[in-house]
Design an enzyme around this catalytic site. Structure first.
Site, PDB file in Angstrom:
ATOM      1  N   GLU A  69      -2.607  14.043  -9.371  1.00 40.82           N
ATOM      2  CA  GLU A  69      -2.590  13.006 -10.404  1.00 40.82           C
ATOM      3  C   GLU A  69      -3.737  13.136 -11.407  1.00 40.82           C
ATOM      4  OE1 GLU A  69      -0.523   9.193  -9.731  1.00 40.82           O
ATOM      5  OE2 GLU A  69      -2.567   8.600  -9.214  1.00 40.82           O
ATOM      6  N   LYS A 100      -5.801  10.997 -13.447  1.00 43.67           N
ATOM      7  CA  LYS A 100      -6.092   9.567 -13.285  1.00 43.67           C
ATOM      8  C   LYS A 100      -7.548   9.302 -13.639  1.00 43.67           C
ATOM      9  CE  LYS A 100      -5.698   6.016  -9.660  1.00 43.67           C
ATOM     10  NZ  LYS A 100      -5.335   5.815  -8.231  1.00 43.67           N
ATOM     11  N   ASN A 138       3.551   3.628  -0.509  1.00 35.79           N
ATOM     12  CA  ASN A 138       2.195   3.517  -1.049  1.00 35.79           C
ATOM     13  C   ASN A 138       1.312   2.757  -0.073  1.00 35.79           C
ATOM     14  OD1 ASN A 138      -0.115   3.305  -2.611  1.00 35.79           O
ATOM     15  ND2 ASN A 138       0.987   2.752  -4.480  1.00 35.79           N
ATOM     16  N   GLU A 161       1.708   8.072  -0.452  1.00 31.39           N
ATOM     17  CA  GLU A 161       0.869   7.786  -1.612  1.00 31.39           C
ATOM     18  C   GLU A 161      -0.401   7.038  -1.201  1.00 31.39           C
ATOM     19  OE1 GLU A 161       3.070   6.151  -5.077  1.00 31.39           O
ATOM     20  OE2 GLU A 161       4.703   5.950  -3.641  1.00 31.39           O
ATOM     21  N   SER A 162      -1.503   7.420  -1.823  1.00 31.46           N
ATOM     22  CA  SER A 162      -2.790   6.733  -1.702  1.00 31.46           C
ATOM     23  C   SER A 162      -3.466   6.978  -0.352  1.00 31.46           C
ATOM     24  CB  SER A 162      -2.643   5.230  -1.932  1.00 31.46           C
ATOM     25  OG  SER A 162      -2.107   4.950  -3.210  1.00 31.46           O
ATOM     26  N   LYS A 180       3.727   8.200 -14.554  1.00 26.85           N
ATOM     27  CA  LYS A 180       3.367   7.114 -13.660  1.00 26.85           C
ATOM     28  C   LYS A 180       2.904   5.930 -14.510  1.00 26.85           C
ATOM     29  CE  LYS A 180       1.188   6.140  -9.257  1.00 26.85           C
ATOM     30  NZ  LYS A 180       0.045   6.414  -8.361  1.00 26.85           N
ATOM     31  N   GLU A 188       9.112   3.733  -5.485  1.00 27.07           N
ATOM     32  CA  GLU A 188       7.910   3.425  -4.708  1.00 27.07           C
ATOM     33  C   GLU A 188       8.074   2.125  -3.924  1.00 27.07           C
ATOM     34  OE1 GLU A 188       3.847   4.010  -6.324  1.00 27.07           O
ATOM     35  OE2 GLU A 188       3.659   1.847  -6.049  1.00 27.07           O
TER      36      GLU A 188
END
Length: 259
Positions: free
Chosen positions: A53, A55, A185, A215-216, A115, A164
């Site tokens: 990502e 970000k 997530n 995710e994350s 995103k 998601e």
């Protein structure tokens, strides 16, 4: 927080629409080369695949990296094993833009995810016009009928809808839509609290044939290996890459996931 993020993204898209109509954006979107087949390129393999990502910031962490050259960072990702790249285009809290996505598309040939907090067709057309192959649809922020409509619309454009989720109920809603790429997530976008084990608790609900994205909550290679052992096909990683040496981090992720 999630309501605020959606409201801001919708308002910003409406402001852009005042100067660039839906018809104009649609014309640009339809003139692009066909989207990459993200489902094939992110299909399960021997090693976990990394969705890296671009970000700069987040509501929970604030500013994380300046990223003056998003295309340069994306090239580092692609050259060091990232299978796809996520570009944050939300400007208010994540400090991203559609211009970042355009720049990244010009530099790399892997699938790109826009995103953002997508809630209407205009935003999806913007994504395609900027070169995205995948769009994010967040179950927690959308009614079921709207997710279904936007998923079908993105697929009509040849794109992949990445759905998601953050709970068993949300995951069941995603599966009901016959989604082919679903994420769990670890970060709750309402509270921004994280549960590192959420993916492993919910992965059994995801049918075979669906690409499973964790995710994350990735800080180290150990976290990627943890997700891989739980059954993740793809790990989406942002903060750990932009706050460290991205090439070295990617190498460690891929080595750990294969061991």
């Amino acid at each position: 927080m999630l309501d605020e993020l959606f409201a801001g993204s919708i308002a910003d898209a409406e402001e852009r629409r005042q100067s660039l109509s839906l018809a104009q954006v649609e014309k640009t979107a339809l003139s692009q080369i066909a989207p990459l087949d993200a489902l094939s390129l992110l299909a399960p393999a021997e090693k976990i695949k990394i969705l890296a990502e671009v970000k700069r910031a987040s509501p929970s962490k604030g500013q994380m990296a300046e990223i003056a050259d998003p295309a340069g960072l994306a090239k580092i990702y692609a050259d060091n094993g990232a299978s796809a790249i996520s570009v944050l285009t939300e400007g208010r809290r994540f400090k991203g833009s559609l211009q970042d996505l355009v720049a990244v598309r010009a530099e790399v040939s892997v699938p790109l995810l826009r995103k953002d907090f997508i809630a209407n067709e205009y935003q999806i057309l913007e994504a395609r016009a900027a070169g995205a192959d995948i769009v994010l649809l967040i179950v927690a922020g959308l009614a079921q009928k709207d997710i279904q409509r936007l998923k079908l619309f993105s697929e009509e454009l040849g794109m992949t809808a990445f759905i998601e989720t953050h709970s068993s109920d949300e995951l069941k809603r995603a599966i009901d839509l016959d989604t082919k790429m679903v994420g769990v997530n670890a970060r709750d976008l309402s509270t921004f609290e994280t549960d590192r084990d959420l993916f492993s608790k919910l992965v059994h609900l995801i049918p075979d044939g669906v690409i499973k994205v964790a995710e994350s909550a990735v800080r180290t290679a150990k976290d990627v290996a943890h997700y891989r052992s739980a059954g993740a096909d793809v790990a989406l990683v942002g903060e750990a890459l932009v706050t460290n040496d991205p090439a070295a981090m990617l190498e460690s992720f891929l080595v750990a996931s294969a061991s």
